[in-house]
Design an enzyme around this catalytic site. Structure first.
Site, PDB file in Angstrom:
ATOM      1  N   GLY A   1      21.964  14.326  22.286  1.00  0.00           N
ATOM      2  CA  GLY A   1      21.982  13.119  23.103  1.00  0.00           C
ATOM      3  C   GLY A   1      20.632  12.958  23.766  1.00  0.00           C
ATOM      4  O   GLY A   1      19.597  13.362  23.220  1.00  0.00           O
TER       5      GLY A   1
ATOM      6  N   LYS B   1      25.012  14.032  48.181  1.00  0.00           N
ATOM      7  CA  LYS B   1      25.823  13.427  47.120  1.00  0.00           C
ATOM      8  C   LYS B   1      26.856  12.574  47.819  1.00  0.00           C
ATOM      9  O   LYS B   1      27.245  12.869  48.950  1.00  0.00           O
ATOM     10  CB  LYS B   1      26.524  14.530  46.303  1.00  0.00           C
ATOM     11  CG  LYS B   1      27.034  14.060  44.967  1.00  0.00           C
ATOM     12  CD  LYS B   1      25.998  14.292  43.891  1.00  0.00           C
ATOM     13  CE  LYS B   1      26.478  13.766  42.561  1.00  0.00           C
ATOM     14  NZ  LYS B   1      25.489  13.970  41.500  1.00  0.00           N
TER      15      LYS B   1
ATOM     16  N   VAL C   1      19.069  14.489  26.246  1.00  0.00           N
ATOM     17  CA  VAL C   1      18.291  15.709  26.497  1.00  0.00           C
ATOM     18  C   VAL C   1      17.900  16.401  25.184  1.00  0.00           C
ATOM     19  O   VAL C   1      16.732  16.719  24.943  1.00  0.00           O
ATOM     20  CB  VAL C   1      19.069  16.691  27.410  1.00  0.00           C
ATOM     21  CG1 VAL C   1      18.279  17.976  27.623  1.00  0.00           C
ATOM     22  CG2 VAL C   1      19.391  16.036  28.751  1.00  0.00           C
ATOM     23  N   GLY C   2      18.898  16.636  24.316  1.00  0.00           N
ATOM     24  CA  GLY C   2      18.667  17.369  23.067  1.00  0.00           C
ATOM     25  C   GLY C   2      17.683  16.661  22.151  1.00  0.00           C
ATOM     26  O   GLY C   2      16.811  17.283  21.540  1.00  0.00           O
TER      27      GLY C   2
ATOM     28  N   GLY D   1      23.608  19.875  20.978  1.00  0.00           N
ATOM     29  CA  GLY D   1      23.726  18.521  21.544  1.00  0.00           C
ATOM     30  C   GLY D   1      22.536  17.690  21.138  1.00  0.00           C
ATOM     31  O   GLY D   1      21.377  18.146  21.223  1.00  0.00           O
TER      32      GLY D   1
HETATM   33  P1  NAD Z   1      24.420  12.675  26.258  1.00  0.00           P
HETATM   34  O1  NAD Z   1      25.770  12.133  26.524  1.00  0.00           O
HETATM   35  O2  NAD Z   1      23.288  11.749  26.042  1.00  0.00           O
HETATM   36  O3  NAD Z   1      24.489  13.645  24.984  1.00  0.00           O
HETATM   37  C1  NAD Z   1      25.414  14.658  24.832  1.00  0.00           C
HETATM   38  C2  NAD Z   1      25.351  15.188  23.418  1.00  0.00           C
HETATM   39  O4  NAD Z   1      26.228  16.293  23.315  1.00  0.00           O
HETATM   40  C3  NAD Z   1      25.779  14.209  22.327  1.00  0.00           C
HETATM   41  O5  NAD Z   1      24.929  14.354  21.223  1.00  0.00           O
HETATM   42  C4  NAD Z   1      27.171  14.674  21.964  1.00  0.00           C
HETATM   43  O6  NAD Z   1      27.522  14.369  20.617  1.00  0.00           O
HETATM   44  C5  NAD Z   1      26.997  16.145  22.131  1.00  0.00           C
HETATM   45  N1  NAD Z   1      28.235  16.900  22.266  1.00  0.00           N
HETATM   46  C6  NAD Z   1      29.376  16.578  22.918  1.00  0.00           C
HETATM   47  N2  NAD Z   1      30.277  17.573  22.779  1.00  0.00           N
HETATM   48  C7  NAD Z   1      29.665  18.539  22.064  1.00  0.00           C
HETATM   49  C8  NAD Z   1      30.054  19.810  21.596  1.00  0.00           C
HETATM   50  N3  NAD Z   1      31.275  20.288  21.856  1.00  0.00           N
HETATM   51  N4  NAD Z   1      29.155  20.543  20.880  1.00  0.00           N
HETATM   52  C9  NAD Z   1      27.921  20.072  20.600  1.00  0.00           C
HETATM   53  N5  NAD Z   1      27.512  18.877  21.015  1.00  0.00           N
HETATM   54  C10 NAD Z   1      28.360  18.118  21.738  1.00  0.00           C
HETATM   55  O7  NAD Z   1      24.121  13.680  27.456  1.00  0.00           O
HETATM   56  P2  NAD Z   1      22.708  14.156  28.000  1.00  0.00           P
HETATM   57  O8  NAD Z   1      22.225  13.188  28.999  1.00  0.00           O
HETATM   58  O9  NAD Z   1      21.851  14.537  26.852  1.00  0.00           O
HETATM   59  O10 NAD Z   1      23.129  15.450  28.804  1.00  0.00           O
HETATM   60  C11 NAD Z   1      23.422  16.681  28.154  1.00  0.00           C
HETATM   61  C12 NAD Z   1      23.660  17.746  29.215  1.00  0.00           C
HETATM   62  O11 NAD Z   1      22.516  17.873  30.048  1.00  0.00           O
HETATM   63  C13 NAD Z   1      24.817  17.497  30.181  1.00  0.00           C
HETATM   64  O12 NAD Z   1      25.355  18.749  30.518  1.00  0.00           O
HETATM   65  C14 NAD Z   1      24.146  16.900  31.384  1.00  0.00           C
HETATM   66  O13 NAD Z   1      24.881  17.106  32.570  1.00  0.00           O
HETATM   67  C15 NAD Z   1      22.870  17.705  31.407  1.00  0.00           C
HETATM   68  N6  NAD Z   1      21.769  17.051  32.115  1.00  0.00           N
HETATM   69  C16 NAD Z   1      21.326  15.837  31.734  1.00  0.00           C
HETATM   70  C17 NAD Z   1      20.266  15.245  32.408  1.00  0.00           C
HETATM   71  C18 NAD Z   1      19.712  13.921  31.981  1.00  0.00           C
HETATM   72  O14 NAD Z   1      18.788  13.432  32.632  1.00  0.00           O
HETATM   73  N7  NAD Z   1      20.198  13.319  30.922  1.00  0.00           N
HETATM   74  C19 NAD Z   1      19.678  15.904  33.514  1.00  0.00           C
HETATM   75  C20 NAD Z   1      20.154  17.167  33.874  1.00  0.00           C
HETATM   76  C21 NAD Z   1      21.204  17.736  33.163  1.00  0.00           C
END
Ligand code: NAD
Length: 382
Positions: free
Chosen positions: A183, A76, A185-186, A181
């Site tokens: 976003g 990193k 991932v969800g 969530g």
């Molecule tokens: P994103 O920013 O696309 O989406 C995040 C989502 O969480 C949004 O829908 C937001 O409204 C929601 N949110 C924020 N605060 C919240 C709360 N208090 N309660 C419920 N929902 C809430 O992020 P992402 O890329 O989907 O990542 C989500 C998680 O997964 C993070 O912890 C990230 O570190 C982890 N992650 C992501 C990836 C990736 O490739 N995107 C890979 C590994 C881990």
């Protein structure tokens, strides 16, 4: 130096600090372990980034890449700067200076990626300055990048969930699920699980939970989220306060937003039989232990959410989006199955089994590397 607590038999192997007086660039890279391959990890650009923080992230990458079965180690890097106070040209100049300074070790020992305040554009600048497309991943599609919008991580989380369902001898079409969530991932985890026949009964975002035990239609929900910016605008169900997502009576809970969602204070409210950790650190290992003893199957974050790093590897070897989907499915299924099987055999929680597998693979590769060095040395002497 990283503080004494943060080094052990695995690493870090190398910490390189670089400066460029003409652009005021000050950065560093922590290469934790390269026994399995060049250290993979993003470039974090913040005013407060420091070596302890970056070392912990590098170590997490070491474990994640090992468990994912990729020929990558963990690393990193950090650039100490405040991007909010910089023009695009100033930021580009700093990234260029960083890429030039790291050229002797990147991509041979370090393969960069986006992190806080670095994205596709910065990866373009980094790769162009370095001269090798292998020096970083997360590049724009016109440079061979595999777009984040394809949802590799959510697709992997979905496959981890399917393995967990099968492990318990259940049928996904008879199960309900909830997603914390909505976003990147969800969204994709919910889409694929819905398409596989599971019933989505609760979904949350930063505005709250939409709950409907009769089922939420994914396509309609996706439209509402796009048009209104929140899942709480879905017109058929009950809106609950955000953290109550963990209390709903879904068979599967997918976490995909914040860290520390399940805590010592609310862990007794969990009703799910399976939790798939799409987000990073949604609970402490202590809380996982409690749930494990209660009979909840928790698929840990670095097992379930490795789809993103697997996609990076496909980009690194010049693969296509089709290759990405194939490899994410293959590796997530294989690794999740191995972790759950080993955990069952040893009577431990999946995180403990996963850590053992990851560390075993790294130590084996370290041993082979040192044997090669000894052999190479004695052959030169002949
Ligand atoms: P994103 O920013 O696309 O989406 C995040 C989502 O969480 C949004 O829908 C937001 O409204 C929601 N949110 C924020 N605060 C919240 C709360 N208090 N309660 C419920 N929902 C809430 O992020 P992402 O890329 O989907 O990542 C989500 C998680 O997964 C993070 O912890 C990230 O570190 C982890 N992650 C992501 C990836 C990736 O490739 N995107 C890979 C590994 C881990």
């Amino acid at each position: 130096m990283v503080s004494d607590t943060y080094h052990d038999e695995l690493g870090p192997e190398m910490i390189v600090e670089v400066y460029d007086p003409s652009t005021s660039m000050h950065g560093f890279v922590v290469i934790d372990n390269t026994a399995l391959g060049p250290g993979k990890g993003g470039i974090r650009m913040t005013p407060s980034v420091n070596k302890d923080e970056v070392f912990k992230l590098a170590r997490a990458m070491t474990y994640k890449c090992s468990l994912a079965g990729l020929p990558f180690g963990g690393a990193k890097s950090g650039i100490i700067a405040n991007p909010k106070e910089m023009s695009r040209a100033e930021k580009d100049a700093v990234i260029k200076a960083f890429a030039r300074a790291l050229k002797p070790i990147s991509p041979s020992l370090y393969v960069a990626a986006p992190d806080i305040s670095t994205a596709e554009h910065e990866m373009r600048v980094y790769a162009e300055t370095n001269g090798s497309m292998k020096s970083c991943t997360g590049k724009p599609a016109d440079m061979g990048g595999i777009p984040h919008e394809l949802g590799s991580t959510g697709f992997g989380v979905f496959h981890a969930a399917l393995v967990a369902v099968k492990h318990l001898g259940l049928d996904v079409r008879k199960l309900s699920f909830a997603v914390e969530g909505f976003g990147n991932v969800g969204w994709f985890a919910a889409k694929h699980l819905s398409e596989a026949g599971a019933r989505l009964i609760a979904v949350s975002d930063s505005r709250g939970v939409m709950y409907n035990p009769r089922g939420i239609d994914f396509e309609k929900l996706a439209r509402v989220k796009k048009e209104q910016g929140t899942v709480t605008g879905y017109d058929d169900g009950e809106v609950l306060e955000g953290k109550r997502i963990i209390e709903v009576d879904a068979d599967i809970l997918v976490t995909a937003a914040i860290p520390d969602l399940v805590t010592e204070d609310n862990k007794n409210l969990v009703k799910a039989r399976i939790i798939v950790e799409g987000s990073n650190i949604p609970m402490t290992p202590g809380v996982e232990e409690y749930l494990h003893k209660k009979g909840v199957l928790v698929v840990p974050d670095f097992v379930a959410n490795a789809g993103g790093v697997i996609s990076s590897y496909v980009e690194y070897i010049g693969g296509t989006p089709k290759d990405m989907f194939r490899m994410v499915e293959e590796k997530i299924v294989k690794n999740t199955s191995e972790v759950l099987e080993k955990a069952k055999q040893a009577g431990v929680k999946p995180r403990d089994a996963a850590m053992n597998i990851a560390v075993e693979r790294i130590k084996k590769a370290m041993k082979q590397r040192s044997e090669r060095v000894v052999k190479g040395g004695s052959e030169r002497k002949k």
